[in-house]
Design an enzyme around this catalytic site. Structure first.
Site, PDB file in Angstrom:
ATOM      1  CG  ASP A 206      -2.019   1.007   1.203  1.00  0.00           C
ATOM      2  OD1 ASP A 206      -2.208   1.639   0.141  1.00  0.00           O
ATOM      3  OD2 ASP A 206      -2.696   1.196   2.234  1.00  0.00           O
TER       4      ASP A 206
ATOM      5  CB  CYS B 236      -6.001  -1.282  -1.357  1.00  0.00           C
ATOM      6  SG  CYS B 236      -4.878  -0.159  -0.494  1.00  0.00           S
TER       7      CYS B 236
ATOM      8  NE  ARG C 152     -13.719  -1.679  -1.639  1.00  0.00           N
ATOM      9  CZ  ARG C 152     -13.325  -0.426  -1.384  1.00  0.00           C
ATOM     10  NH1 ARG C 152     -12.147   0.002  -1.804  1.00  0.00           N
ATOM     11  NH2 ARG C 152     -14.083   0.392  -0.682  1.00  0.00           N
TER      12      ARG C 152
END
Length: 306
Positions: free
Chosen positions: A225, A265, A293
């Protein structure tokens, strides 16, 4: 009783498995053009104190595809931005809409909202947790790998909200987690303690080191991330220095399983936490993650509001 989604830790293994199973069905139905409107006539209030691409669009489109509607509510749109107590906002919105999704800074804000609301509250992201992303990630891994139990996920970088929710998600389903974080950037100690207790029951293993080469060895999933999340922009230069040597790049990937998935992400900073060659390479599933998602959040909305 109403059910909220504040952290992955709050969910049972059965609930997680149902969300993943339902995500797969909803994805297949959407691709097949099947009209599915279990939330017809229902509304979701979406409070955004942090900007978003994936969270906003996926929840808004997801509600539409389920037959309902979503209302975008920014701080300037709500009296909460002018000092109205969270409790009053929660009680008021409970009279208007059927669910609340909030993307904000403090976890306490989400918990206060859930405490006073009589409708389901979904944590769209806080500085401490990102449960919807982690659940979509489990679905993505299952799509590509089949069974989850026994797989090893290696997380390299900042022990942030994403790391916290991944730890909670992985240990629940029996996946091993190996984290590589620089000194001073390790995951929250309390979250690690709780996760280790769960891991004892599921057979999962949790490892924490400051050596990415050690953490990534034989990993089935390699996850990273951004080094500076929203609200940490002023720390960017300091963090770039602290995270030197923690970039997920081609040479490091050679230590993982040859077929390891690469996950992020998003948004990503190519050339910082991950190289362009890796995130845009054949092992990357970052856009599958982004798409999922939508399907996983539809499963969550069904579960909480259906």
């Amino acid at each position: 009783m109403k059910k909220d989604l504040l952290t992955v830790h709050d969910l049972s293994l059965t609930e997680i498995e149902k969300i993943i199973e339902r995500s797969a069905w909803l994805k297949k139905a959407q691709k097949g053009g099947i009209v599915h409107h279990p939330l017809r006539g229902k509304s979701l209030g979406m409070i955004f104190e942090k900007s978003s691409t994936r969270t906003r669009v996926s929840f808004e489109v997801g509600m539409y595809q389920l037959g309902g509607q979503a209302l975008f509510l920014s701080p300037v749109d709500l009296q909460m931005g002018r000092g109205e107590p969270v409790s009053d906002t929660a009680k008021t919105l409970s009279r208007y809409v059927d669910g609340i999704m909030i993307r904000t800074f403090g976890q306490s804000m989400v918990e206060d909202l859930a405490k006073h609301a009589t409708i389901p509250v979904i944590n769209g992201l806080t500085d401490l947790h990102h449960p919807c992303q982690a659940l979509a990630d489990l679905f993505t891994v299952q799509e590509h790998c089949g069974a989850l139990r026994g797989l090893k996920l290696c997380y390299i970088g900042d022990g942030n909200n994403m790391a916290h929710s991944l730890i909670e998600a992985c240990v629940k389903v029996g996946m091993h987690v190996s984290l590589a974080c620089p000194a001073g950037y390790a995951p929250d100690a309390g979250i690690m303690r709780e996760a280790k207790q769960v891991a004892k029951q599921t057979g999962a293993e949790i490892g924490l080191t400051d050596d990415p080469k050690k953490a990534i060895k034989d990993a089935d999933i390699v996850y990273t991330d951004v080094w500076a999340s929203m609200g940490q922009e002023k720390e960017h230069a300091l963090r770039v220095k602290a995270f030197a040597g923690y970039q997920v790049e081609e040479k490091l990937m050679q230590l993982a399983n040859p077929k390891a998935l690469v996950m992020h992400c998003l948004p990503a900073h190519r050339g910082e936490e991950i190289s362009a060659a890796v995130i845009d390479g054949p092992q990357s599933v970052v856009f599958d993650q982004a798409e999922n998602r939508l399907h996983t959040q539809k499963a969550i909305l069904e579960m909480l509001m259906g």
